[in-house]
Design a protein around this motif. Structure first.
Motif, PDB file in Angstrom:
ATOM      1  N   GLU A 143      44.806 -10.167 -23.752  1.00 51.87           N
ATOM      2  CA  GLU A 143      45.033  -9.665 -22.395  1.00 51.87           C
ATOM      3  C   GLU A 143      44.972  -8.140 -22.390  1.00 51.87           C
ATOM      4  OE1 GLU A 143      46.321 -10.984 -19.067  1.00 51.87           O
ATOM      5  OE2 GLU A 143      44.896 -12.465 -19.813  1.00 51.87           O
ATOM      6  N   LYS A 144      45.673  -7.515 -23.338  1.00 46.70           N
ATOM      7  CA  LYS A 144      45.683  -6.065 -23.437  1.00 46.70           C
ATOM      8  C   LYS A 144      44.302  -5.509 -23.788  1.00 46.70           C
ATOM      9  CE  LYS A 144      50.514  -5.797 -24.976  1.00 46.70           C
ATOM     10  NZ  LYS A 144      51.409  -5.455 -26.118  1.00 46.70           N
ATOM     11  N   ALA A 145      43.514  -6.286 -24.534  1.00 49.44           N
ATOM     12  CA  ALA A 145      42.195  -5.824 -24.968  1.00 49.44           C
ATOM     13  C   ALA A 145      41.237  -5.614 -23.797  1.00 49.44           C
ATOM     14  CB  ALA A 145      41.586  -6.813 -25.966  1.00 49.44           C
ATOM     15  N   LYS A 146      41.572  -6.164 -22.624  1.00 53.49           N
ATOM     16  CA  LYS A 146      40.757  -5.919 -21.435  1.00 53.49           C
ATOM     17  C   LYS A 146      40.686  -4.423 -21.133  1.00 53.49           C
ATOM     18  CE  LYS A 146      41.945 -10.362 -19.298  1.00 53.49           C
ATOM     19  NZ  LYS A 146      42.688 -11.031 -18.193  1.00 53.49           N
ATOM     20  N   CYS A 147      41.690  -3.674 -21.582  1.00 55.14           N
ATOM     21  CA  CYS A 147      41.723  -2.217 -21.413  1.00 55.14           C
ATOM     22  C   CYS A 147      41.437  -1.495 -22.728  1.00 55.14           C
ATOM     23  CB  CYS A 147      43.083  -1.780 -20.889  1.00 55.14           C
ATOM     24  SG  CYS A 147      43.465  -2.403 -19.248  1.00 55.14           S
ATOM     25  N   GLY A 148      41.181  -2.238 -23.791  1.00 54.60           N
ATOM     26  CA  GLY A 148      40.969  -1.632 -25.102  1.00 54.60           C
ATOM     27  C   GLY A 148      42.300  -1.381 -25.800  1.00 54.60           C
ATOM     28  N   ILE A 149      42.370  -1.682 -27.096  1.00 55.75           N
ATOM     29  CA  ILE A 149      43.590  -1.474 -27.885  1.00 55.75           C
ATOM     30  C   ILE A 149      43.269  -0.604 -29.087  1.00 55.75           C
ATOM     31  CG2 ILE A 149      45.369  -2.552 -29.305  1.00 55.75           C
ATOM     32  CD1 ILE A 149      45.062  -5.080 -27.668  1.00 55.75           C
ATOM     33  N   LEU A 150      44.046   0.462 -29.262  1.00 58.49           N
ATOM     34  CA  LEU A 150      43.981   1.270 -30.478  1.00 58.49           C
ATOM     35  C   LEU A 150      45.175   0.893 -31.345  1.00 58.49           C
ATOM     36  CD1 LEU A 150      42.879   3.674 -32.171  1.00 58.49           C
ATOM     37  CD2 LEU A 150      44.441   5.141 -30.858  1.00 58.49           C
ATOM     38  N   PHE A 151      44.904   0.467 -32.591  1.00 57.74           N
ATOM     39  CA  PHE A 151      45.969   0.125 -33.518  1.00 57.74           C
ATOM     40  C   PHE A 151      46.366   1.368 -34.317  1.00 57.74           C
ATOM     41  CE2 PHE A 151      43.607  -3.758 -32.687  1.00 57.74           C
ATOM     42  CZ  PHE A 151      44.619  -4.644 -32.358  1.00 57.74           C
ATOM     43  N   SER A 152      47.543   1.351 -34.879  1.00 57.01           N
ATOM     44  CA  SER A 152      48.024   2.507 -35.639  1.00 57.01           C
ATOM     45  C   SER A 152      47.138   2.736 -36.866  1.00 57.01           C
ATOM     46  CB  SER A 152      49.469   2.288 -36.079  1.00 57.01           C
ATOM     47  OG  SER A 152      49.541   1.261 -37.050  1.00 57.01           O
ATOM     48  N   SER A 153      47.153   3.959 -37.376  1.00 55.92           N
ATOM     49  CA  SER A 153      46.343   4.276 -38.562  1.00 55.92           C
ATOM     50  C   SER A 153      46.816   3.458 -39.761  1.00 55.92           C
ATOM     51  CB  SER A 153      46.417   5.772 -38.872  1.00 55.92           C
ATOM     52  OG  SER A 153      47.759   6.187 -39.065  1.00 55.92           O
ATOM     53  N   GLU A 154      48.129   3.164 -39.818  1.00 54.34           N
ATOM     54  CA  GLU A 154      48.654   2.336 -40.911  1.00 54.34           C
ATOM     55  C   GLU A 154      48.044   0.933 -40.852  1.00 54.34           C
ATOM     56  OE1 GLU A 154      51.215   5.697 -40.194  1.00 54.34           O
ATOM     57  OE2 GLU A 154      50.556   4.092 -38.842  1.00 54.34           O
ATOM     58  N   THR A 155      47.979   0.374 -39.652  1.00 54.40           N
ATOM     59  CA  THR A 155      47.376  -0.954 -39.486  1.00 54.40           C
ATOM     60  C   THR A 155      45.891  -0.910 -39.833  1.00 54.40           C
ATOM     61  OG1 THR A 155      48.956  -1.556 -37.743  1.00 54.40           O
ATOM     62  CG2 THR A 155      46.899  -2.799 -37.837  1.00 54.40           C
ATOM     63  N   ALA A 156      45.204   0.136 -39.399  1.00 52.63           N
ATOM     64  CA  ALA A 156      43.763   0.274 -39.686  1.00 52.63           C
ATOM     65  C   ALA A 156      43.512   0.312 -41.194  1.00 52.63           C
ATOM     66  CB  ALA A 156      43.221   1.531 -39.017  1.00 52.63           C
ATOM     67  N   LYS A 157      44.356   1.030 -41.922  1.00 48.40           N
ATOM     68  CA  LYS A 157      44.171   1.146 -43.380  1.00 48.40           C
ATOM     69  C   LYS A 157      44.464  -0.177 -44.090  1.00 48.40           C
ATOM     70  CE  LYS A 157      45.225   6.081 -43.384  1.00 48.40           C
ATOM     71  NZ  LYS A 157      46.264   7.121 -43.664  1.00 48.40           N
ATOM     72  N   LEU A 158      45.354  -0.984 -43.517  1.00 48.80           N
ATOM     73  CA  LEU A 158      45.654  -2.291 -44.108  1.00 48.80           C
ATOM     74  C   LEU A 158      44.567  -3.317 -43.815  1.00 48.80           C
ATOM     75  CD1 LEU A 158      49.487  -2.678 -43.374  1.00 48.80           C
ATOM     76  CD2 LEU A 158      48.410  -2.520 -45.627  1.00 48.80           C
ATOM     77  N   ILE A 159      44.079  -3.319 -42.581  1.00 50.60           N
ATOM     78  CA  ILE A 159      43.114  -4.330 -42.146  1.00 50.60           C
ATOM     79  C   ILE A 159      41.685  -3.964 -42.537  1.00 50.60           C
ATOM     80  CG2 ILE A 159      42.139  -5.498 -40.109  1.00 50.60           C
ATOM     81  CD1 ILE A 159      44.948  -6.409 -40.795  1.00 50.60           C
ATOM     82  N   GLY A 160      41.375  -2.664 -42.591  1.00 55.31           N
ATOM     83  CA  GLY A 160      40.016  -2.214 -42.895  1.00 55.31           C
ATOM     84  C   GLY A 160      39.385  -2.877 -44.107  1.00 55.31           C
ATOM     85  N   PRO A 161      40.048  -2.861 -45.282  1.00 57.73           N
ATOM     86  CA  PRO A 161      39.472  -3.501 -46.475  1.00 57.73           C
ATOM     87  C   PRO A 161      39.194  -4.990 -46.282  1.00 57.73           C
ATOM     88  CG  PRO A 161      41.268  -2.026 -47.084  1.00 57.73           C
ATOM     89  CD  PRO A 161      41.292  -2.142 -45.581  1.00 57.73           C
ATOM     90  N   ARG A 162      40.013  -5.662 -45.485  1.00 56.78           N
ATOM     91  CA  ARG A 162      39.785  -7.090 -45.224  1.00 56.78           C
ATOM     92  C   ARG A 162      38.527  -7.296 -44.388  1.00 56.78           C
ATOM     93  NH1 ARG A 162      45.308  -9.550 -42.993  1.00 56.78           N
ATOM     94  NH2 ARG A 162      44.028 -11.461 -43.018  1.00 56.78           N
ATOM     95  N   LEU A 163      38.273  -6.372 -43.466  1.00 55.36           N
ATOM     96  CA  LEU A 163      37.061  -6.464 -42.655  1.00 55.36           C
ATOM     97  C   LEU A 163      35.821  -6.228 -43.513  1.00 55.36           C
ATOM     98  CD1 LEU A 163      38.226  -4.528 -39.456  1.00 55.36           C
ATOM     99  CD2 LEU A 163      38.076  -6.996 -39.783  1.00 55.36           C
ATOM    100  N   VAL A 164      35.928  -5.303 -44.469  1.00 55.56           N
ATOM    101  CA  VAL A 164      34.803  -5.050 -45.386  1.00 55.56           C
ATOM    102  C   VAL A 164      34.525  -6.288 -46.221  1.00 55.56           C
ATOM    103  CG1 VAL A 164      34.022  -3.675 -47.347  1.00 55.56           C
ATOM    104  CG2 VAL A 164      35.238  -2.564 -45.455  1.00 55.56           C
ATOM    105  N   LYS A 165      35.575  -6.930 -46.724  1.00 58.55           N
ATOM    106  CA  LYS A 165      35.409  -8.155 -47.526  1.00 58.55           C
ATOM    107  C   LYS A 165      34.882  -9.309 -46.677  1.00 58.55           C
ATOM    108  CE  LYS A 165      38.996  -7.148 -50.959  1.00 58.55           C
ATOM    109  NZ  LYS A 165      40.315  -7.559 -51.528  1.00 58.55           N
ATOM    110  N   LEU A 166      35.251  -9.317 -45.389  1.00 62.16           N
ATOM    111  CA  LEU A 166      34.800 -10.392 -44.496  1.00 62.16           C
ATOM    112  C   LEU A 166      33.282 -10.438 -44.428  1.00 62.16           C
ATOM    113  CD1 LEU A 166      35.709 -12.611 -42.503  1.00 62.16           C
ATOM    114  CD2 LEU A 166      35.715 -10.868 -40.708  1.00 62.16           C
ATOM    115  N   ASN A 167      32.654  -9.294 -44.588  1.00 70.10           N
ATOM    116  CA  ASN A 167      31.192  -9.218 -44.557  1.00 70.10           C
ATOM    117  C   ASN A 167      30.557  -9.954 -45.729  1.00 70.10           C
ATOM    118  OD1 ASN A 167      28.807  -8.377 -43.349  1.00 70.10           O
ATOM    119  ND2 ASN A 167      28.735  -6.450 -44.485  1.00 70.10           N
ATOM    120  N   LYS A 168      31.376 -10.218 -46.764  1.00 74.02           N
ATOM    121  CA  LYS A 168      30.866 -10.905 -47.960  1.00 74.02           C
ATOM    122  C   LYS A 168      31.163 -12.401 -47.922  1.00 74.02           C
ATOM    123  CE  LYS A 168      30.147  -6.708 -49.777  1.00 74.02           C
ATOM    124  NZ  LYS A 168      30.770  -5.873 -48.720  1.00 74.02           N
TER     125      LYS A 168
END
Length: 312
Positions: free
Chosen positions: A137-162
């Motif tokens: 629902e909130k994403a209808k306006c766009g959501i920015l996550f904290s830099s801490e969350t980005a650093k935690l989730i980022g590596p998982r997104l890179v691995k998801l590509n594999k």
């Protein structure tokens, strides 16, 4: 009827089609995601940002690193970004990242696009999916996550590509769940600009919001909306804030600013005309409120987004 033309952007051996209504500055992207796919993922390393301002039906999760000084535009939100960020973009929400003041580092970007109905509405209504539903629902306006969350989730997104097949779908669902429980997420664009429709738990609030959206260009008083809610002004003020999280006056201002932002982009009305046509009866007050909310004057806002015009 729109006169349409096609503009192609080639990336990772995939043709991405952009359709641009000629009277607008925003391009509609036809992504390579088919009805038979759950999601698509792109990983890019590049020197700058060269996509135009665009929107698409699909939702998008975008992880970006090494991009301090670049600028993010989501709806009517404009902001210089930090070195690492993670943003969830809702369906049909205009967005772009610009090179802006980037100092020449190699940008690392991972973009995931998935169908807005990847999760069935009935499925999202289950108790265990409540936080994911609220995040969408909130994403209808766009959501920015904290830099801490980005650093935690980022590596998982890179691995998801594999990853492939069902395991990749499960991991995406897990990532989305973890994001929905993360702290300090921040919505970016005003809901009015994004034309987002939110459901409220109170019929009284829905009636008031409907009235405001129909009459934002006129004088709207607390007494009027309190009568609509069949409450005293004091009781209504407390009730409205408890249900929406902001005061009635702040909500009215946000709605007016959302309409004003869209007029600044989509029309040739002067700043004064935009102000008066959106319910602001004092141009100085409009400029002050707009700058406080958006970080720039209405004139600067228009000039910033005019740079996104693409002529094809």
């Amino acid at each position: 009827m729109f006169y349409l033309c096609l503009w192609y952007y080639f990336i990772k051996n995939v043709d991405i089609i952009f359709i641009k209504p000629m009277h607008l500055n925003i391009i509609k992207e036809i992504t390579p995601l088919t009805n038979g796919d759950c999601f698509t993922i792109f990983e890019r390393r590049k020197r700058d940002f060269d996509f135009p301002l665009h929107y698409h039906e699909e939702m998008e999760l975008n992880f970006i690193s090494n991009a301090a000084g670049a600028r993010r535009v989501v709806g009517d939100h404009i902001e210089e970004i930090e070195d690492v960020e993670l943003v969830l973009i809702g369906s049909n929400l205009p967005h772009v990242w610009e090179t802006h003041k980037l100092n020449g580092k190699e940008i690392h970007e991972v973009t995931i696009q998935f169908h807005k109905d990847l999760f069935d509405e009935k499925f999202l209504r289950r108790n265990q999916l409540r936080l994911v539903r609220e995040m969408f629902e909130k994403a209808k306006c766009g959501i920015l996550f904290s830099s801490e969350t980005a650093k935690l989730i980022g590596p998982r997104l890179v691995k998801l590509n594999k990853q492939h097949g069902f395991d990749s779908v499960l991991e995406l669902m897990s990532i989305l769940h973890d994001l929905s429980t993360s702290r300090q997420m921040r919505t970016l664009s005003d809901s009015t600009f994004s034309q987002a429709e939110f459901s409220y738990t109170s019929r009284r609030v829905e009636k008031v919001m409907e009235y405001i959206n129909l009459n934002f260009d006129k004088q709207v008083s607390l007494a009027e909306v309190a009568r609509i809610a069949n409450m005293t002004e004091v009781s209504f003020s407390r009730f409205f804030k408890s249900r929406t999280g902001i005061s009635f006056i702040d909500s009215l201002i946000e709605i007016r600013l959302g309409h004003a932002s869209r007029k600044l982009i989509d029309t040739n009305e002067t700043v004064s005309e935009v102000a008066y046509n959106c319910g602001f009866n004092n141009i100085s007050n409009f400029n002050r409120i707009f700058k406080k909310k958006k970080g720039c004057t209405p004139k600067e806002f228009r000039e910033n987004l005019s740079g996104h015009r693409v002529f094809v």
